[in-house]
Design an enzyme around this catalytic site. Structure first.
Site, PDB file in Angstrom:
ATOM      1  N   ASP A  60       0.853  -1.200   0.000  1.00 46.01           N
ATOM      2  CA  ASP A  60       0.000   0.000   0.000  1.00 46.01           C
ATOM      3  C   ASP A  60       0.895   1.259   0.000  1.00 46.01           C
ATOM      4  O   ASP A  60       0.894   2.020   0.946  1.00 46.01           O
ATOM      5  CB  ASP A  60      -0.945   0.003   1.222  1.00 46.01           C
ATOM      6  CG  ASP A  60      -0.210  -0.054   2.561  1.00 46.01           C
ATOM      7  OD1 ASP A  60       0.975  -0.457   2.605  1.00 46.01           O
ATOM      8  OD2 ASP A  60      -0.835   0.331   3.582  1.00 46.01           O
ATOM      9  N   HIS A 109       9.556  -0.470   9.125  1.00 45.22           N
ATOM     10  CA  HIS A 109       8.585  -1.578   9.188  1.00 45.22           C
ATOM     11  C   HIS A 109       8.676  -2.481   7.945  1.00 45.22           C
ATOM     12  O   HIS A 109       8.984  -3.665   8.038  1.00 45.22           O
ATOM     13  CB  HIS A 109       7.158  -1.031   9.254  1.00 45.22           C
ATOM     14  CG  HIS A 109       6.827  -0.226  10.457  1.00 45.22           C
ATOM     15  ND1 HIS A 109       6.798  -0.754  11.723  1.00 45.22           N
ATOM     16  CD2 HIS A 109       6.480   1.089  10.592  1.00 45.22           C
ATOM     17  CE1 HIS A 109       6.435   0.183  12.592  1.00 45.22           C
ATOM     18  NE2 HIS A 109       6.252   1.310  11.931  1.00 45.22           N
TER      19      HIS A 109
HETATM   20  O1  RIB Z   1       2.328  -0.545  10.997  1.00 47.01           O
HETATM   21  C1  RIB Z   1       3.216  -0.314   9.957  1.00 47.01           C
HETATM   22  C2  RIB Z   1       2.585  -0.639   8.623  1.00 47.01           C
HETATM   23  O2  RIB Z   1       1.468   0.229   8.422  1.00 47.01           O
HETATM   24  C3  RIB Z   1       3.496  -0.428   7.435  1.00 47.01           C
HETATM   25  O3  RIB Z   1       3.216  -1.401   6.471  1.00 47.01           O
HETATM   26  C4  RIB Z   1       3.113   0.949   6.954  1.00 47.01           C
HETATM   27  O4  RIB Z   1       3.406   1.133   5.592  1.00 47.01           O
HETATM   28  C5  RIB Z   1       1.638   0.981   7.235  1.00 47.01           C
HETATM   29  O5  RIB Z   1       0.934   0.400   6.195  1.00 47.01           O
HETATM   30 CA    CA Z   2       2.855  -0.682   4.125  1.00 48.87          CA
END
Ligand code: RIB
Ligand code: CA
Length: 309
Positions: free
Chosen positions: A12, A242
């Site tokens: 995303d 992340h």
């Molecule tokens: O919590 C972190 C996630 O949430 C990552 O994938 C960031 O891009 C959001 O989508």
């Molecule tokens: Ca993400």
């Protein structure tokens, strides 16, 4: 020489998604077959445009397939503009990609690719898990056809980031995540237990931009907005890597310590979106990442990005 790992990233995009996809582009051990888009940080049409933009910027030879625009059972969520900016990439100038997504939707594409590359394909979802749950529902053999699903999401002991209990990707489609955890797929969970330990301050992005002025420079420009969000919530040590951590875990699992835990997702009430141990005895354990070699992950992150330009 070992063959590169076949990988599909479900995404995303999203600032940290862009970091993860550029990292994969710079990693010689990865054969990136495709990106599948999903709502989350932005609406799905924007996610598809952003995925195409990243593919074109990095000169990747891979397709983009558009995925779900809303969760399986819940109404659509508003995008996370306050974290990732209006169009997902912070304040960088908008640019329209030249290419188009393929005609097949994300779930159909995932099913087809898992069959074509049975036992070889690694799937790395770094957004809500709706497309993956749809693929499981479309094909009873999907879960056993994929070699492994390495998910960025969830949290066992680290609390949440969108609520005090839930991580954002799981929260945005808890029913889909529960379907994935109930499946027979081999799953690794790269959640907040480890990603909250991997922090990049602004000086790290200066370094990345110095080593790779074009694409590293693009990430540095995006990171300004992302770091400002972190500071707005009192986190001054840098932003979390992340999504890059999940893609790195696909190829370098030894940098992570895992704990086998059968999981379920709370789908209603105050703790909706929480990932918790399932005691029914019916679910296979998920390899939940609980420890990480932070220095090694960051060194790999820098090194592969430096090869980009
Ligand atoms: O919590 C972190 C996630 O949430 C990552 O994938 C960031 O891009 C959001 O989508
Ligand atoms: Ca993400």
């Amino acid at each position: 020489m070992t063959k590169p790992m076949k990988l599909i990233i479900d995404t995303d995009p999203g600032i940290d998604d862009a970091m993860a996809i550029f990292w994969a582009a710079g990693e010689p051990g990865i054969d990136l077959l495709g990106l599948t888009s999903i709502f989350g940080n932005v609406h799905v049409a924007q996610a598809t445009r952003n995925a195409l933009r990243l593919v074109e910027a990095a000169g990747l030879n891979c397709i983009v397939a558009e995925g779900a625009s809303k969760p399986l059972n819940l109404p659509a969520f508003p995008p996370s503009h306050h974290v990732h900016g209006d169009e997902g990439f912070g304040d960088i100038p908008p640019e329209h990609p030249k290419g188009d997504p393929i005609k097949e939707n994300a779930a159909e594409y995932l099913v087809r690719m898992a069959r074509a590359h049975r036992g070889e394909l690694i799937l790395c979802p770094i957004g809500p898990l709706t497309n993956i749950a749809e693929a499981i529902q479309l094909d009873p053999e999907f879960a056993s056809n994929v070699a492994r699903i390495v998910i960025m999401g969830g949290s066992l002991e680290a609390g949440g980031n969108i609520t005090s209990h839930a991580e954002a990707n799981i929260y945005h489609d808890p029913h889909a995540a529960d379907i994935v955890f109930a499946s027979s797929a081999a799953i690794t969970l790269v959640g907040l237990d480890v990603t909250h330990q991997i922090l990049c301050p602004a000086s790290d992005f200066d370094e990345i931009a110095m080593r790779a002025p074009r694409l590293g420079g693009m990430l540095k420009e995006m990171s300004v907005f992302y770091l400002a969000f972190y500071e707005s919530v009192g986190k001054f040590g840098g932003c979390s890597l992340h999504d890059p951590a999940a893609v790195i875990a696909c190829l370098y699992p030894d940098l992570f310590e895992t704990r086998p835990v059968p999981l379920k997702v709370i789908t209603q009430g105050d703790e909706v979106g929480a990932t918790v141990q399932d005691d029914s005895g019916t679910r296979a354990p998920v390899d939940v990442c609980m420890g990480v070699d932070v220095e090694a992950v960051k060194a790999l992150f820098f090194e592969r990005l430096a090869r980009l330009d």
